[in-house]
Design an enzyme around this catalytic site. Sequence first.
Site, PDB file in Angstrom:
ATOM      1  N   PRO A   2       0.814  -1.212   0.000  1.00 18.72           N
ATOM      2  CG  PRO A   2      -0.754  -1.569   1.659  1.00 18.72           C
ATOM      3  CD  PRO A   2       0.569  -2.047   1.182  1.00 18.72           C
ATOM      4  CD  GLU A   3       4.818   2.564  -2.365  1.00 16.51           C
ATOM      5  OE1 GLU A   3       5.092   3.660  -2.885  1.00 16.51           O
ATOM      6  OE2 GLU A   3       5.606   1.597  -2.358  1.00 16.51           O
ATOM      7  CE  LYS A  51       3.282   5.786   3.167  1.00 11.55           C
ATOM      8  NZ  LYS A  51       4.489   4.925   3.118  1.00 11.55           N
ATOM      9  NE  ARG A 253      10.294   2.174   5.192  1.00 13.14           N
ATOM     10  CZ  ARG A 253       8.985   1.998   5.250  1.00 13.14           C
ATOM     11  NH1 ARG A 253       8.387   1.256   4.339  1.00 13.14           N
ATOM     12  NH2 ARG A 253       8.268   2.550   6.189  1.00 13.14           N
TER      13      ARG A 253
END
Length: 267
Positions: A2-3, A51, A253
């Site tokens: 999800p972005e 977001k 990340r």
Amino acid sequence: MPEGDTVWLTAHRLHQALAGQVLTRSDLRVPRFATADLTGRTVLDVTPRGKHLLTRFEGGLTLHSHLRMDGSWRVFGTGERWRGGPTHQIRAILGNVAHTAVGYRLPVVELLRTADEEQAVGHLGPDLLGPDWDPAKAVANLLADPARPLGEALLDQRNLAGIGNVYKSELAFLARATPWLPVGDLPDGTPERLVATAQRLLEANKQRFDRRTMTGGADPSQKLYVYGREGRPCPRCGAPVRKADQGDGSRERPTYWCPRCQSGPPA
């Protein structure tokens, strides 16, 4: 993953299913709000903010949720079997006579007064898909700390809201800079082009969950330039794409880049 584009589309689908309708079912499966009952309230709107998702109800209440890495909202018709994960992963249920919205694996679910929404989203920078989008402000925010690595600056939602880990790698590739290059070392004009590209890509992808940043190319099935393509040839120069972790010390990340055609320090 999800972005900002995924969140925008999620909000759009939730709004279509819930807005203007009276809730006949309400279940918030988080300890702090487990006793809250929204049944009987009309959903006013569902709005994305970067977001974050803001579901507003009559009576001045807002349900704030965030998908983070693997959360999702699914919408089902009456009598339709729910799909999205096991029952124990459900964190929120909002239903009316025609549709039921089910939130799976939501790491953030909180009920607050609509007047207090800024407590949840007031820290965010200009929203790439929002009415407050301001490219000049986004560029100024990115360049406020010239020594900060590009990848970290792009992920900081206080600079501009909506970019996640996929877009971070893709935007750095398109800017021909490694994600570790200090933002102050970007060539003149590059920050402005990078911000414009970010907005263009999220806008192009906000109507679909099947995200694509790459257009053209020899392989039409290839959707992304470098993200998730470790060891495969760079679509620009053919060098093997590399992968390393990048973070601000609190969270690492996976990051992808081409060591040949992206200038700047490697991992």
